[in-house]
Design a protein around this motif. Structure first.
Motif, mmCIF file in Angstrom:
data_model
loop_
_atom_site.group_PDB
_atom_site.id
_atom_site.type_symbol
_atom_site.label_atom_id
_atom_site.label_comp_id
_atom_site.label_asym_id
_atom_site.label_seq_id
_atom_site.Cartn_x
_atom_site.Cartn_y
_atom_site.Cartn_z
ATOM 1 N N ASN A 151 52.332 55.843 89.385
ATOM 2 C CA ASN A 151 53.706 55.559 89.965
ATOM 3 C C ASN A 151 54.634 54.591 89.050
ATOM 4 O O ASN A 151 55.317 53.917 89.317
ATOM 5 N N VAL A 152 53.937 54.607 87.776
ATOM 6 C CA VAL A 152 54.588 53.644 86.702
ATOM 7 C C VAL A 152 55.555 54.311 85.683
ATOM 8 O O VAL A 152 56.633 53.774 85.249
ATOM 9 N N LEU A 153 55.280 55.530 85.383
ATOM 10 C CA LEU A 153 56.015 56.401 84.469
ATOM 11 C C LEU A 153 57.344 56.359 84.875
ATOM 12 O O LEU A 153 58.406 56.143 83.964
ATOM 13 N N GLU A 154 57.885 56.556 86.072
ATOM 14 C CA GLU A 154 59.051 56.645 86.375
ATOM 15 C C GLU A 154 60.034 55.180 86.339
ATOM 16 O O GLU A 154 60.997 55.096 86.717
ATOM 17 N N GLU A 155 59.185 54.039 86.238
ATOM 18 C CA GLU A 155 59.783 52.895 86.215
ATOM 19 C C GLU A 155 59.915 52.350 84.679
ATOM 20 O O GLU A 155 60.442 51.238 84.442
ATOM 21 N N LEU A 156 59.502 53.193 83.719
ATOM 22 C CA LEU A 156 59.584 52.694 82.396
ATOM 23 C C LEU A 156 60.699 53.070 81.843
ATOM 24 O O LEU A 156 61.699 53.809 82.092
ATOM 25 N N THR A 157 61.254 52.044 80.695
ATOM 26 C CA THR A 157 62.264 52.571 80.077
ATOM 27 C C THR A 157 62.288 53.919 79.148
ATOM 28 O O THR A 157 63.095 54.462 79.023
ATOM 29 N N CYS A 158 60.882 54.111 78.714
ATOM 30 C CA CYS A 158 60.718 55.232 77.993
ATOM 31 C C CYS A 158 59.538 55.840 78.058
ATOM 32 O O CYS A 158 58.552 55.521 77.513
ATOM 33 N N PRO A 159 59.376 56.797 79.213
ATOM 34 C CA PRO A 159 58.225 57.470 79.848
ATOM 35 C C PRO A 159 57.517 58.132 78.430
ATOM 36 O O PRO A 159 56.224 58.264 78.173
ATOM 37 N N ILE A 160 58.255 58.809 77.301
ATOM 38 C CA ILE A 160 57.756 59.380 76.486
ATOM 39 C C ILE A 160 57.044 58.626 75.647
ATOM 40 O O ILE A 160 56.029 58.960 75.152
#
Lengths: 700, 700
Positions: free
Chosen positions: B598-607
């Protein structure tokens, strides 16, 4: 062109192998005629020109109809490899639906025409292979892989027509006549038009989901409308008739125009229809690839705004109300004229399906009943902005075909034109364009004193309201708070029939609808008109629509049809009103039962409510409170909380606080219990609140 | 006073009826001695005076000990009717714990003394009736109704002592001597004090929950602490010894004082202890109801701040480190001196329990082992701010007895005074006061070169952090996302033992602790140090504490003890670090498994993360992604979303987008599945998120 004549396919009857052959032939003819259309361009260079400054260059459309097949097959997971990733991106999205005052500033690096032809050939080969090998059982329904193939074919046939309109907008010296069928050569003076009576009827619109022909999602559902008697013009309005409007300065008389129309007219500085040409006193008419002397007896081709201005001019002159037909009136006309639908054709019932001409023709050439051109020649604008019928569902593989046009700004055109084929030529076809948009479209006028009532069934996008609709009316009824609360209430009250109930948090109305069959009258109050306009719409129209979040920007389109829930019969026992439960108008009194579902926590002063609500209730009446006790200091000052704090150092729970306030006027009737309230926020996020239900009887 | 001597009750051993009689007697004596205390006031008028400007008038305390019984019995639903609603409000809350620079501006309308006596009589009658009739089975445990009665009795005994301190602060002409027992009349020069050695030991502090005596919640739990050898003064510091500090200008030398101490000294303009009087060169001492010539051999009574200044003065003079004992050192002293606890007493082991005097007495009068006054005479300040021991639980019927003092600002006093009775006289008693506060308290000094290490175990109140603790470590393990994810990971990896794992969303650490037994090393990263300081505390102290919302302002106090979860053995394999998963330091590389829960959605840039994370992973390594795909446009620019949007007109789901980015370096290993993630917000509100788990193997 006779070798190209086709009809859209019956997807239910026949054998699978015969069907496979039919679809293959339909695909191949569609592919071929689409390419033949562009043979009218003088050279490959012309592919880089725009027919309309607001549309793509023509090359886009050549690539688009092929790329569409691949994009949809890929999305439907029928194929797992793309043919050309880049092409399937740049040829993906048309620029069809923009406003006339919105300029396209994008730059594209268009590929070579030959590369696009190569691409088309690869796609064609792939498609033939898929059609020949994909497992096929009948019937072909919405979720059938062959439905996607039919979608691609019918999509290409739409672009056959719309590209012909774009070619019609190219400079004449960029196109070559005679490459795409034969135009009509008959022309003359306009015949004298007349208004003929059409008997009214209760109209049932909408296609059933088991209809044998391919349909776009907007064709399905049920819509009932009363059509009073009206009169309609025997012929489509001809160029000759429209000239009179021009001569009487119609294009320069603001009064005849709608506000939208006048704005458009000023932006375009329009003085006559788009395809008219005038040199000195001589008018001529631009067709797709040639100009001819004005055929005064052909139908005038205009946009809705011009057609409407004509009606208003005619109304002003005649002192009678002229307007365009509604969708239902047009359908009624096909009924009284006994116009057959595609499966019953031997030949087309008019200048349509490319069976007669590659152009319009005189308005008095093809008769349907007492009228002419009910189907074919040119499309006919209607007064009706497109919406889905009740029961409308979005097709999941093309979820933006229809819904972006359900905005009140896209009016239906009906009847098809000389180049309308496939689905376009069916009676059920429902295409809609912005009102300033040009197609091969004209109009018939009707005379009616019945006030025009325009449906406007947009999708509710207000997140809070839409989420409430989903929570109250969505499919997950096992956790439907309103249904469960209604059951609990009915268990306590029995099914009294003669009592009056006040619901103090109507929201989107489910509780009131659930209770209505068992009460004499229900008053359902909500603080916000945003919410109650949805159940009011359920009462008035029988359905409502809203959009809920899937993930990211992706959404689902939802529709609730009241009759599907079985709650329509007693709907008129409910009065939905906007008011503040903390400051109710004096008229809301004398109830036998008052329900306060999750409203305490939304009030400015729950204590005031609890102290005074008995005044609205008859002796022995019941007060039913459901509350999540979610007192937020941001919303409610803590001195107004009934509980959830420490008093004299000891914790006072919300329930204990409520009990202590209510005990002056009420006795507690039940052991309070919890009901779950599920608040969907997206496909992956749901908030669950536990609402405690307590029931109180007013002391005598 | 001998008729009043009692001991707190053994709540486990004996017969119910004998126990009932014991408790009744204990209650009646408590009630009577409490009233006897106020017989020292000259008249009823004095009840309306304040002993301390920051405390209530004395009448409050007369009413309070009675009202407390009723409030607690009512809260515990042992009674359902109040005795006097108004009295149980105005006598509810003391003003005990305020800061010395915080003035009480409230006005009270205090009732007549006779009315309070009437009230006390009614309460007494009710209590006797309850004690005589309430069903009673042994043992009397925390949730036993008789525990509430014991709570009321022990509460009254606390106020017996604290009110005596307030009376001691009244003007001398408002009180009458000789009404409350006999003061000590022996006095003389201070004996020469000396520092005696105490052998160190590993100390195990905290009472078991099945201990037979009543205890306040803060006494229970387990705390282990290594106490090195130290020296302690043979006697409590006497008035005589303290005089030297005054003479050497201790009250006017900032260096000796802590910052808090110096601020207090300036506010009070203090020049000597509160109960000292000075006329000319003559010092005298105020007792509760009389003044006597200064008994130089009695223990000095000061607050912590003065005691600490004395130690610092002595340290400065001697070049050795003097300070107060810690709680553990004081307990160790009771061990080496073999001080018996209450059940083993025949008579009290010192001037305590009102068994000897109604005042302090010389510091060399009551010996315990080689020392004097380890128990009794006056309380002894410690260096230890009170906290709960590991395993601490709040008693639900008195949830603010202890926790408001767990703030690092309340220091423990130990050993009891001449007026400490009941629970106060037990070895386990743990009372704590603000450091500027006065009780019948003095101090013993210790000499130790071991640096003082003060625990500070406040309750985490940061809502996000506390909610994370509850979600990861709370009791509802059936829906514990971290535990479930750990199980899934271990099913895939087996239990490899020799692999290194990187957890990119440590949060409050549960996943890392669950996995630690099966991996060689785990690096657990979190973006925020706010979160990882909790699992680091679990590693270092073995427990953590936090507060979660119940409803409104009401909260629950929670504690997690790592050893209770069985996850303590491999805790040191985990390295918790703060870093940004979107911009990791280069050292975080070479892992066999990377988990991104559940960290992707907390990143500035998941890509960016998805494109580069393979660089941190060994060949054939696994990337395990769990995500709710909750891309919020407010947090992440939509061009950085991996999916959840339309591309070229077609919907790209988040999973499809992730797959398309990862496929360059990874192959998908599993059919992605959903795990529920429950986010508790209050007792009635939980958000459920579905997190999709996909597992990817790095290509070689």
């Amino acid at each position: 062109m006779h070798g190209f004549i086709t009809k859209t396919i019956d997807l239910r009857n026949g054998t699978p192998e015969a069907k496979r052959r039919e679809i293959l032939e339909y695909f191949e003819k569609t592919w071929e005629i689409d390419e033949k259309l562009y043979s009218q361009l003088n050279s490959d260079d012309i592919f880089y020109h725009r027919g309309d400054p607001l549309r793509h260059v023509l090359l886009f459309y050549l690539g688009h109809t092929a790329a569409f097949f691949i994009n949809k097959l890929f999305l439907a997971k029928i194929i797992d490899t793309r043919v050309n990733h880049e092409f399937e991106s740049i040829f993906a999205i048309g620029v069809d639906e923009m406003s006339w005052d919105d300029l396209n500033e994008k730059h594209y690096n268009w590929p070579a025409v030959s590369a696009v032809h190569d691409y088309r050939n690869k796609v064609k080969e792939l498609l033939i292979n898929i059609i020949q090998t994909l497992p096929l059982e009948l019937p072909i329904t919405w979720d059938h892989p062959f439905w996607i193939i039919m979608m691609g074919i019918e999509h290409e046939r739409i672009h056959l027509e719309t590209s012909s309109v774009l070619i019609r907008q190219l400079p004449l010296n960029e196109v070559t006549a005679g490459k795409f069928g034969t135009i009509c050569t008959e022309s003359g003076e306009a015949p004298k038009n007349e208004m003929l009576p059409v008997s009214g009827s209760e109209m049932k619109l909408g296609k059933k989901y088991d209809h044998p022909l391919y349909g776009w999602d907007n064709e399905y559902g049920k819509h009932t409308e009363e059509v009073p008697d009206f009169k309609a013009s025997k012929f489509l309005i001809s160029n000759g008739e429209f000239l009179q409007f021009i001569k009487e300065d119609g294009y320069n008389t603001e009064n005849y125009w709608t506000e939208e129309g006048w704005n458009w007219r000023n932006f375009k500085q329009a003085q006559m229809p788009l395809f008219w040409r005038k040199e000195g006193d001589q008018y001529s008419l631009r067709l797709v690839a040639e100009e001819i002397p004005m055929p005064w007896n052909w139908p005038v081709e205009v946009n809705y705004l011009e057609a409407k201005a004509y009606c208003n001019w005619k109304t002003a002159k005649a002192g009678k109300t002229f307007r365009l037909p509604t969708e239902a009136e047009w359908i009624r006309l096909t009924e009284v004229c006994k116009v057959p639908d595609v499966p019953d054709w031997k030949t087309a019932p008019g200048n349509i399906n490319l069976e007669k001409y590659s152009s319009p023709c005189p308005v008095d050439m093809f008769k349907n009943g007492d009228f002419y051109d009910v189907m074919g020649n040119v499309w006919q604008w209607t007064e009706t902005p497109i919406t889905g019928y009740a029961g409308f569902k979005v097709h999941p593989m093309y979820d933006d075909f229809s819904t972006p046009t359900f905005d009140g700004k896209h009016n239906l055109i009906k009847g098809g034109s000389w180049i309308s084929t496939g689905n376009e030529a069916t009676l059920h076809a429902r295409y809609a364009f912005r009102r300033h948009f040009y197609q091969h479209a004209g109009f018939r006028i009707v005379e009616s004193e019945t006030p025009l009532k325009i449906q406007n069934d947009e999708y509710e996008t207000d997140t809070e309201v839409a989420n409430s609709c989903e929570n109250m009316w969505g499919e997950n009824s096992a956790t439907n708070f309103s249904k469960q609360l209604a059951q609990e209430i009915l268990e306590i009250t029995g099914k009294p029939q003669d009592l009056e109930l006040l619901d103090l948090n109507a929201d989107t109305g489910r509780l009131a609808f659930e209770l209505a069959p068992y009460f004499k009258k229900i008053t359902a109050i909500d603080f916000s008109a945003r919410f109650i306009r949805m159940p009011i719409q359920l009462q008035e129209k029988g359905f409502m629509r809203y959009i809920v979040k899937d993930e990211g920007e992706l959404v689902y389109y939802r529709e609730v049809v009241l009759s599907d829930t079985g709650l329509d019969e007693d709907k008129d026992k409910i009065l939905f009103m906007q008011d503040n439960a903390n400051n109710l108008k004096p008229i809301y009194t004398g109830y036998d039962i008052i329900v306060a579902p999750n409203v305490l926590e939304e009030l400015t002063c729950p204590i005031l409510f609890l102290k005074s609500i008995h005044e609205r209730l008859n002796d022995n009446g019941l007060l039913i409170i459901a509350s999540t006790y979610d007192w937020e200091a941001n919303n409610i000052k803590s001195e107004h909380w009934p509980g959830g704090f420490k008093l004299d150092g000891e914790p006072v729970t919300s329930f204990d606080g409520i009990k202590s306030i209510l005990s002056e006027n009420f006795t507690l009737e039940n052991t309070p219990f919890d009901l779950p309230l599920m608040l969907r926020k997206s496909s992956r996020i749901v908030e669950q609140r536990l609402s405690e239900v307590s029931i109180w009887r007013k002391k005598q």
